[in-house]
Design a protein around this motif. Sequence first.
Motif, PDB file in Angstrom:
ATOM      1  N   GLN A 102     -23.222   7.762  18.211  1.00 59.95           N
ATOM      2  CA  GLN A 102     -23.576   7.255  19.544  1.00 59.95           C
ATOM      3  C   GLN A 102     -22.448   6.424  20.150  1.00 59.95           C
ATOM      4  N   PRO A 103     -22.008   6.795  21.379  1.00 65.49           N
ATOM      5  CA  PRO A 103     -20.997   5.965  22.047  1.00 65.49           C
ATOM      6  C   PRO A 103     -21.639   4.676  22.573  1.00 65.49           C
ATOM      7  N   PRO A 104     -20.826   3.662  22.839  1.00 68.57           N
ATOM      8  CA  PRO A 104     -21.393   2.445  23.437  1.00 68.57           C
ATOM      9  C   PRO A 104     -21.817   2.726  24.875  1.00 68.57           C
ATOM     10  N   SER A 105     -22.781   1.961  25.392  1.00 67.53           N
ATOM     11  CA  SER A 105     -23.194   2.094  26.783  1.00 67.53           C
ATOM     12  C   SER A 105     -22.066   1.599  27.691  1.00 67.53           C
ATOM     13  N   PHE A 106     -21.861   2.306  28.823  1.00 66.22           N
ATOM     14  CA  PHE A 106     -20.860   1.843  29.788  1.00 66.22           C
ATOM     15  C   PHE A 106     -21.320   0.543  30.458  1.00 66.22           C
ATOM     16  N   HIS A 107     -22.583   0.148  30.228  1.00 67.41           N
ATOM     17  CA  HIS A 107     -23.099  -1.064  30.865  1.00 67.41           C
ATOM     18  C   HIS A 107     -23.009  -2.275  29.951  1.00 67.41           C
ATOM     19  N   SER A 108     -22.335  -2.087  28.801  1.00 71.06           N
ATOM     20  CA  SER A 108     -22.122  -3.236  27.907  1.00 71.06           C
ATOM     21  C   SER A 108     -21.177  -4.218  28.594  1.00 71.06           C
ATOM     22  N   GLU A 109     -21.302  -5.471  28.192  1.00 70.99           N
ATOM     23  CA  GLU A 109     -20.442  -6.540  28.731  1.00 70.99           C
ATOM     24  C   GLU A 109     -18.962  -6.136  28.628  1.00 70.99           C
ATOM     25  N   ALA A 110     -18.577  -5.655  27.419  1.00 71.05           N
ATOM     26  CA  ALA A 110     -17.151  -5.363  27.164  1.00 71.05           C
ATOM     27  C   ALA A 110     -16.647  -4.272  28.106  1.00 71.05           C
ATOM     28  N   MET A 130     -14.403   9.749  19.240  1.00 70.18           N
ATOM     29  CA  MET A 130     -14.287  10.604  20.434  1.00 70.18           C
ATOM     30  C   MET A 130     -12.882  11.197  20.521  1.00 70.18           C
ATOM     31  N   TYR A 131     -12.826  12.504  20.737  1.00 70.74           N
ATOM     32  CA  TYR A 131     -11.528  13.162  20.782  1.00 70.74           C
ATOM     33  C   TYR A 131     -10.954  13.119  22.201  1.00 70.74           C
ATOM     34  N   SER A 132      -9.667  13.470  22.285  1.00 68.70           N
ATOM     35  CA  SER A 132      -8.958  13.424  23.562  1.00 68.70           C
ATOM     36  C   SER A 132      -9.433  14.534  24.507  1.00 68.70           C
ATOM     37  N   TYR A 133      -9.468  14.227  25.809  1.00 70.02           N
ATOM     38  CA  TYR A 133      -9.784  15.251  26.811  1.00 70.02           C
ATOM     39  C   TYR A 133      -8.540  15.663  27.606  1.00 70.02           C
ATOM     40  N   ALA A 134      -7.353  15.291  27.070  1.00 67.43           N
ATOM     41  CA  ALA A 134      -6.114  15.517  27.811  1.00 67.43           C
ATOM     42  C   ALA A 134      -5.843  16.995  28.062  1.00 67.43           C
ATOM     43  N   ASP A 135      -6.328  17.875  27.190  1.00 72.59           N
ATOM     44  CA  ASP A 135      -6.035  19.295  27.392  1.00 72.59           C
ATOM     45  C   ASP A 135      -7.081  19.977  28.265  1.00 72.59           C
ATOM     46  N   ARG A 136      -8.130  19.254  28.675  1.00 71.75           N
ATOM     47  CA  ARG A 136      -9.167  19.879  29.495  1.00 71.75           C
ATOM     48  C   ARG A 136      -9.310  19.232  30.855  1.00 71.75           C
TER      49      ARG A 136
END
Length: 172
Positions: A102-110, A130-136
């Motif tokens: 599970q990724p952290p929520s984008f609404h976390s303080e950090a 999480m892997y890179s999305y640079a090639d997509r």
Amino acid sequence: MTRLLPLAFLLCAALPLGACDNMAKQPRDKTWTPANTNPGSGSWPPEPAPNTVAREDRPQPAPALTPALLARGKERYKIYCTPCHGYLGDGDGMIVRRGFPQPPSFHSEALRNAPTRHFYDVATNGWGAMYSYADRVTPDDRWAIAAYIRALQTSQNTAAAELPDDVRRTLR
Ligand code: HEC
């Protein structure tokens, strides 16, 4: 004669090793040395093929924030990020519900306090599991997604009192 046999065997075995030693000394790239981008001198194409994204692009500056950029970011976010981060950015996407870390929520303080560039950088380089999305995802689209994530954060963390009057009147 039988005593000489092992010696002869050793001599024969040593011959190819000597040859290997010369090959080891010839100039060569080490593992993970950057690809040779010098046109004509390496196997790496100097220009990316059409409709592909060059992974080794330098970080691009942020484009101006416009409604068109946000719309593009929303579209790309839905395609590339919702499977794990979810439509609201809570980190409860479909793949996570099926067992992906599970990724952290984008609404976390950090992450609310993180600079917008952080979202661009994570999409470019990956982050932990999480892997890179640079090639997509092209650099411009990574900025568009970063801008949209900022909009998502604002959508979940704005007090009603801060909204313009006409918007507040539509709240129930
Ligand atoms: C396959 C699942 C998956 C997809 C798709 C995905 N992510 Fe992630 N993301 C993760 C996971 C898992 C983490 C937490 C990784 C860790 O901490 O090890 C994460 C973490 C993050 C973080 C937080 C980094 C921090 O500072 O903690 C950001 C920002 C992020 N992702 C952005 C994106 C963006 C932008 C996209 C779409 C381009 C995207 N992610 C697509 C799985 C995914």
